[in-house]
Design a protein around this motif. Structure first.
Motif, mmCIF file in Angstrom:
data_model
loop_
_atom_site.group_PDB
_atom_site.id
_atom_site.type_symbol
_atom_site.label_atom_id
_atom_site.label_comp_id
_atom_site.label_asym_id
_atom_site.label_seq_id
_atom_site.Cartn_x
_atom_site.Cartn_y
_atom_site.Cartn_z
ATOM 1 N N PRO A 148 -1.223 -5.007 0.187
ATOM 2 C CA PRO A 148 -1.726 -5.257 1.543
ATOM 3 C C PRO A 148 -1.799 -3.973 2.363
ATOM 4 N N ALA A 174 -0.406 9.223 12.712
ATOM 5 C CA ALA A 174 -0.582 8.484 11.450
ATOM 6 C C ALA A 174 -1.735 7.495 11.594
ATOM 7 N N ASP A 180 6.585 9.518 6.946
ATOM 8 C CA ASP A 180 5.489 8.577 7.178
ATOM 9 C C ASP A 180 4.385 8.686 6.127
ATOM 10 N N PRO A 190 10.687 -4.013 14.663
ATOM 11 C CA PRO A 190 9.713 -4.622 13.751
ATOM 12 C C PRO A 190 8.589 -3.631 13.440
ATOM 13 N N ARG A 191 7.482 -4.113 12.840
ATOM 14 C CA ARG A 191 6.352 -3.216 12.569
ATOM 15 C C ARG A 191 5.565 -2.948 13.850
ATOM 16 N N VAL A 192 4.611 -2.039 13.745
ATOM 17 C CA VAL A 192 4.017 -1.465 14.957
ATOM 18 C C VAL A 192 3.376 -2.505 15.882
ATOM 19 N N ARG A 199 -3.854 4.052 10.124
ATOM 20 C CA ARG A 199 -3.789 2.824 9.340
ATOM 21 C C ARG A 199 -5.122 2.098 9.464
ATOM 22 N N PHE A 240 13.542 7.536 16.507
ATOM 23 C CA PHE A 240 13.079 6.148 16.444
ATOM 24 C C PHE A 240 13.622 5.403 15.218
ATOM 25 N N ARG A 267 -4.015 5.624 5.126
ATOM 26 C CA ARG A 267 -4.222 4.638 4.054
ATOM 27 C C ARG A 267 -5.644 4.117 4.120
ATOM 28 N N ASN A 312 -1.849 -3.349 6.049
ATOM 29 C CA ASN A 312 -1.660 -3.708 7.460
ATOM 30 C C ASN A 312 -2.437 -4.944 7.893
ATOM 31 N N TYR A 345 13.415 9.172 7.471
ATOM 32 C CA TYR A 345 12.092 8.536 7.595
ATOM 33 C C TYR A 345 11.031 9.568 7.253
ATOM 34 N N PHE A 392 4.575 -2.611 19.757
ATOM 35 C CA PHE A 392 3.706 -2.370 20.919
ATOM 36 C C PHE A 392 3.595 -3.637 21.779
ATOM 37 N N SER A 451 0.840 -1.195 0.000
ATOM 38 C CA SER A 451 0.000 0.000 0.000
ATOM 39 C C SER A 451 0.879 1.250 0.000
ATOM 40 N N LEU A 476 5.118 6.225 20.721
ATOM 41 C CA LEU A 476 4.354 6.800 19.610
ATOM 42 C C LEU A 476 5.273 7.677 18.782
ATOM 43 N N ARG A 496 12.914 6.610 3.277
ATOM 44 C CA ARG A 496 11.718 5.811 3.570
ATOM 45 C C ARG A 496 11.137 5.211 2.280
HETATM 46 C C1 UGA Z 1 4.621 -1.348 6.709
HETATM 47 C C2 UGA Z 1 5.172 -1.695 5.321
HETATM 48 O O1 UGA Z 1 6.083 -0.719 4.910
HETATM 49 C C3 UGA Z 1 4.048 -1.811 4.315
HETATM 50 O O2 UGA Z 1 4.569 -2.221 3.079
HETATM 51 C C4 UGA Z 1 3.066 -2.835 4.761
HETATM 52 O O3 UGA Z 1 1.984 -2.835 3.854
HETATM 53 C C5 UGA Z 1 2.570 -2.480 6.140
HETATM 54 O O4 UGA Z 1 3.653 -2.319 7.052
HETATM 55 C C6 UGA Z 1 1.693 -3.596 6.626
HETATM 56 O O5 UGA Z 1 1.898 -4.131 7.701
HETATM 57 O O6 UGA Z 1 0.777 -3.932 5.873
HETATM 58 P P1 UGA Z 1 3.680 0.776 8.017
HETATM 59 O O7 UGA Z 1 2.216 0.630 8.239
HETATM 60 O O8 UGA Z 1 4.163 2.183 7.910
HETATM 61 O O9 UGA Z 1 4.082 -0.032 6.696
HETATM 62 O O10 UGA Z 1 4.530 0.056 9.138
HETATM 63 P P2 UGA Z 1 4.530 -0.011 10.706
HETATM 64 O O11 UGA Z 1 5.948 -0.220 11.105
HETATM 65 O O12 UGA Z 1 3.562 -1.010 11.178
HETATM 66 O O13 UGA Z 1 4.135 1.466 11.188
HETATM 67 C C7 UGA Z 1 2.829 1.940 11.300
HETATM 68 C C8 UGA Z 1 2.828 3.258 12.033
HETATM 69 O O14 UGA Z 1 3.161 3.046 13.411
HETATM 70 C C9 UGA Z 1 3.803 4.323 11.543
HETATM 71 O O15 UGA Z 1 3.179 5.577 11.617
HETATM 72 C C10 UGA Z 1 4.941 4.258 12.552
HETATM 73 O O16 UGA Z 1 5.653 5.464 12.647
HETATM 74 C C11 UGA Z 1 4.167 3.948 13.820
HETATM 75 N N1 UGA Z 1 4.930 3.279 14.920
HETATM 76 C C12 UGA Z 1 5.650 2.154 14.689
HETATM 77 C C13 UGA Z 1 4.836 3.787 16.214
HETATM 78 O O17 UGA Z 1 4.180 4.820 16.472
HETATM 79 N N2 UGA Z 1 5.479 3.138 17.226
HETATM 80 C C14 UGA Z 1 6.200 2.013 17.027
HETATM 81 O O18 UGA Z 1 6.752 1.478 18.022
HETATM 82 C C15 UGA Z 1 6.287 1.506 15.716
#
Ligand code: UGA
Length: 363
Positions: free
Chosen positions: A190, A234, A314, A210-212, A236, A307, A318, A192, A312, A216, A120, A228, A160
């Motif tokens: 995809p 942001a 954002d 890793p991802r959010v 999602r 972070f 989406r 999220n 980076y 968390f 996405s 945060l 980014r």
């Molecule tokens: C990532 C991938 O880059 C996408 O290709 C994928 O589609 C997507 O994950 C997914 O899981 O589908 P993104 O959503 O930006 O994209 O990735 P995350 O790392 O999950 O971040 C989501 C948001 O949380 C961002 O705004 C990030 O800054 C924030 N975040 C992340 C926090 O506030 N705290 C954290 O500890 C980690």
């Protein structure tokens, strides 16, 4: 069907194998250097795993044979972790573009249907964000439509976008081969996917960011504050991995409808800001553990630079239009975010709680 899956050992691949190997007779040949998430399938006679990277020279002949005998190739192999896009940009571009190029070419050579997992992030930031419409008055400026919305990335100093740009190039390559050579293709974007086995928990089975969801969850398990990024503004939309896999299965069941299209796979009803997500997750964890003190678990704000490091930027929001997946595949996600979180976090709690003594929670 004979299905070739590249990157079958990751989060999405492991759930796809769960579904395909238990509900169909499809024969699957997979590639992945990692097998910890798919151990239970290793003895399945319908599944063959090549435990190697896709760019491993030893892979080439086996992969050619598999594609030649396959009905469909699903490419899930990717570095898809935002913390790597600006810190490890060359590897991100290589693995998401150049390593994929030979796979696309093989599919062209044998005219095999390629289901190419994209992102996405190809959409970049919304038009709303560029015109300063922070209240998102006009859906035309933020809704993501597969065949209409422009794909806008930030400047090259904001690394980014290395990932999104590499993925977009693969989409364009695949589409060009579709038009010029008749390559059957489906692109999946995809939005999220959340579920058990996503990423890894820092300090338990991996290092880095890793991802959010895993950030968390790791904070809650390890006794660290949830962080945060830039205030957690942001947004999602979050969709259950089970429903996302359902969408892929509908594609496999309806090749004539899936062929020639890019699909957003996401749940419009499950939109949250990251601040809301953190709050929902701590409340959900209080429910899972029966410990009400988690409801006030510490949440702190950190800057993106602190972070993720320099470069980076954002994706602000989406919000997918998913009418194409509904019209062509009859796919409509229904699982509410509360239920996605309860199921996913219960898995992580059962898997990890007690495996390491949490440090004192920082005030
Ligand atoms: C990532 C991938 O880059 C996408 O290709 C994928 O589609 C997507 O994950 C997914 O899981 O589908 P993104 O959503 O930006 O994209 O990735 P995350 O790392 O999950 O971040 C989501 C948001 O949380 C961002 O705004 C990030 O800054 C924030 N975040 C992340 C926090 O506030 N705290 C954290 O500890 C980690």
């Amino acid at each position: 069907m004979n299905i070739v899956i590249l990157g079958c050992g990751g989060f999405i691949g492991s759930h796809l194998l769960d579904r395909l190997l238990t509900t169909t007779d499809h024969k699957i040949i997979g590639w992945d250097p990692e097998s910890s998430k798919i151990r239970k399938h290793l003895d399945n006679p319908n599944f063959t795993l090549h435990q190697r990277y896709v760019d491993d020279p030893e892979t080439q002949q086996d992969l050619r044979n598999a594609v030649a005998e396959g009905d469909v190739v699903i490419n899930l192999a990717a570095i898809c972790n935002p913390s790597e896009y600006n810190t490890n940009p060359i590897s991100v571009i290589k693995s998401n573009l150049f390593d994929v190029y030979p796979i696309v070419e093989l599919c062209v050579e044998y005219k095999r249907w390629l289901i190419s997992f994209s992102t996405s992030e190809c959409y970049g930031r919304t038009l709303s964000s560029y015109v300063g419409d922070t209240s998102y008055e006009n859906p035309d400026l933020y809704e993501l439509k597969e065949d209409e919305t422009p794909l806008i990335m930030g400047p090259i100093v904001n690394q980014r976008w290395t990932y999104a740009c590499a993925k977009q190039m693969v989409e364009r390559l695949v589409y060009a081969h579709h038009k010029e050579d008749g390559l059957p293709f489906t692109v999946v974007r995809p939005l999220n996917f959340f579920g058990p086995r996503m990423d890894y928990i820092p300090q338990r089975d991996g290092d880095g960011v890793p991802r959010v969801l895993a950030c968390f969850m790791g904070a809650l398990l390890n006794g660290d504050p949830m962080k945060l990024v830039d205030g957690g503004k942001a947004r999602r939309t979050i969709v259950s991995i089970y429903e996302a896999v359902d969408a892929i299965c509908r594609m496999l069941d309806n090749p004539e409808k899936a062929n020639g299209h890019a699909f957003n796979i996401g749940n419009r009803n499950n939109e949250v800001t990251m601040a809301e997500l953190a709050d929902m997750m701590r409340k959900t964890y209080a429910k899972i553990t029966g410990d009400a003190s988690y409801e006030d678990y510490p949440i702190i704000e950190v800057s993106a630079e602190e972070f993720y490091g320099e470069g980076y930027e954002d994706c602000d929001r989406r919000m997918p239009d998913v009418s194409k997946a509904k019209d062509l595949l009859g796919w409509e996600p229904k699982i509410a975010l509360e239920d996605v979180l309860l199921d996913t976090m219960t898995y992580f709690h059962n898997e990890y709680a007690g495996t390491m003594k949490p440090a004192q929670v920082a005030e």
